[in-house]
Enzyme design. Structure first.
Site, PDB file in Angstrom:
ATOM      1  N   ASP A 243       1.064  -1.212   0.312  1.00 14.36           N
ATOM      2  CA  ASP A 243       0.373   0.050  -0.314  1.00 14.36           C
ATOM      3  C   ASP A 243       0.473   1.333   0.241  1.00 14.36           C
ATOM      4  O   ASP A 243       2.245   1.209   0.843  1.00 14.36           O
ATOM      5  CB  ASP A 243      -0.721   0.410   1.514  1.00 14.36           C
ATOM      6  N   ARG A 244       0.274   2.282  -0.515  1.00 17.57           N
ATOM      7  CA  ARG A 244       0.938   3.363  -0.528  1.00 17.57           C
ATOM      8  C   ARG A 244       1.176   3.893   1.297  1.00 17.57           C
ATOM      9  O   ARG A 244       2.898   4.694   1.159  1.00 17.57           O
ATOM     10  CB  ARG A 244       0.372   4.751  -1.107  1.00 17.57           C
TER      11      ARG A 244
END
Ligand code: URA
Length: 251
Positions: free
Chosen positions: A101-102
């Site tokens: 994920d970011r």
């Protein structure tokens, strides 16, 4: 590069198959038969395998310490991607294996070895991935047992029962939640479903506020790499990855 690595990276077989064939005189470098796998292949050498010339499109493996704030994608018109952090960022054949994920940090493998990426990600392969997380909410032996049994997820992103996962409580820290504490944990999962770690904790009523991947299969994040830094895998690491995944079949 060593001849045996050069041959395995160019799809000539596993290290042990190559060793056997080398002994029989299967490889030649610039026209001379070479039986010693540890011999160095000079830059630009003409290498043949059973008389066929090898193209020499070497496989490349990078370990990236992904920082939070960049997305796991090969390109994006607006946002910085993990590829922007590589020295060879213009190469078109490299891609990240799996997705963080970011806001997740940590180990990300970037390669042009398509079959390896497939082996690492194939649903039936069950490659262990270990994360360190900081969790808001209570994490006790009850959650450890639920993770071990295989936790049921049923949320907006779908429903599944996770494979048994190992959860280790490392300690508590002041800072958040109704009880004013964050719990630091280490968790090992064997699948790679969308937001899996966050969803597993959410199913217990806890929230992941920090997540970092420490390892994937035999590959460990090099502690010398700061977030945003990357390096090529060593020969040992590449060999452990390419040969260490055999036998992880579905049980
Ligand atoms: N699990 C998550 O929830 N996020 C990641 O980035 C990786 C695993």
């Amino acid at each position: 590069m060593r001849l045996d690595r050069y041959l395995s990276e160019n799809g000539c077989g596993t290290r042990s198959e190559i060793k056997k064939e080398l002994k029989k005189g299967a490889a030649a470098v610039n026209g001379s038969v070479v039986r010693d796998g540890s011999a160095q292949v000079p830059e630009g050498a003409r290498v043949t395998w059973h008389g066929e010339e090898i193209a020499g499109d070497a496989l490349v493996y990078y370990m990236l310490h992904k920082p939070a704030g960049v997305i796991t994608a090969t390109r994006d018109p607006k946002q910085r991607t993990v590829m922007d952090l590589l020295p060879e960022r213009r190469r078109k054949d490299l891609y990240p294996v799996g997705r963080l994920d970011r806001d997740t940090e940590g180990l990300l493998l970037i390669t042009n070895d398509g079959p390896l990426g497939h082996r690492l990600l194939a649903p039936g392969k069950h490659v262990d991935k270990t994360y360190e997380a900081l969790v808001r909410g209570t994490v006790t032996d009850r959650e450890v047992a639920r993770f071990r049994e295989g936790i049921d997820i049923d949320d907006a992103d779908g429903a599944f029962t996770a494979l048994p996962a190992e959860l280790e409580i490392l300690g508590t820290e002041p800072g958040g939640g109704e009880d004013g504490a964050l719990t630091r944990v280490r968790v090992t999962i064997r699948e790679g479903k969308y937001h899996q770690v966050k969803r597993m904790f959410a199913a217990t009523g806890a929230e992941v506020v920090y997540l970092k991947r420490l390892s994937m299969g035999p590959l460990r994040l090099d502690p010398a790499l700061a977030p945003g830094e990357c390096r090529r895998l060593t020969e040992e690491e590449a060999t452990a990855l390419t040969e260490g995944l055999q036998g992880n079949e579905e049980v």
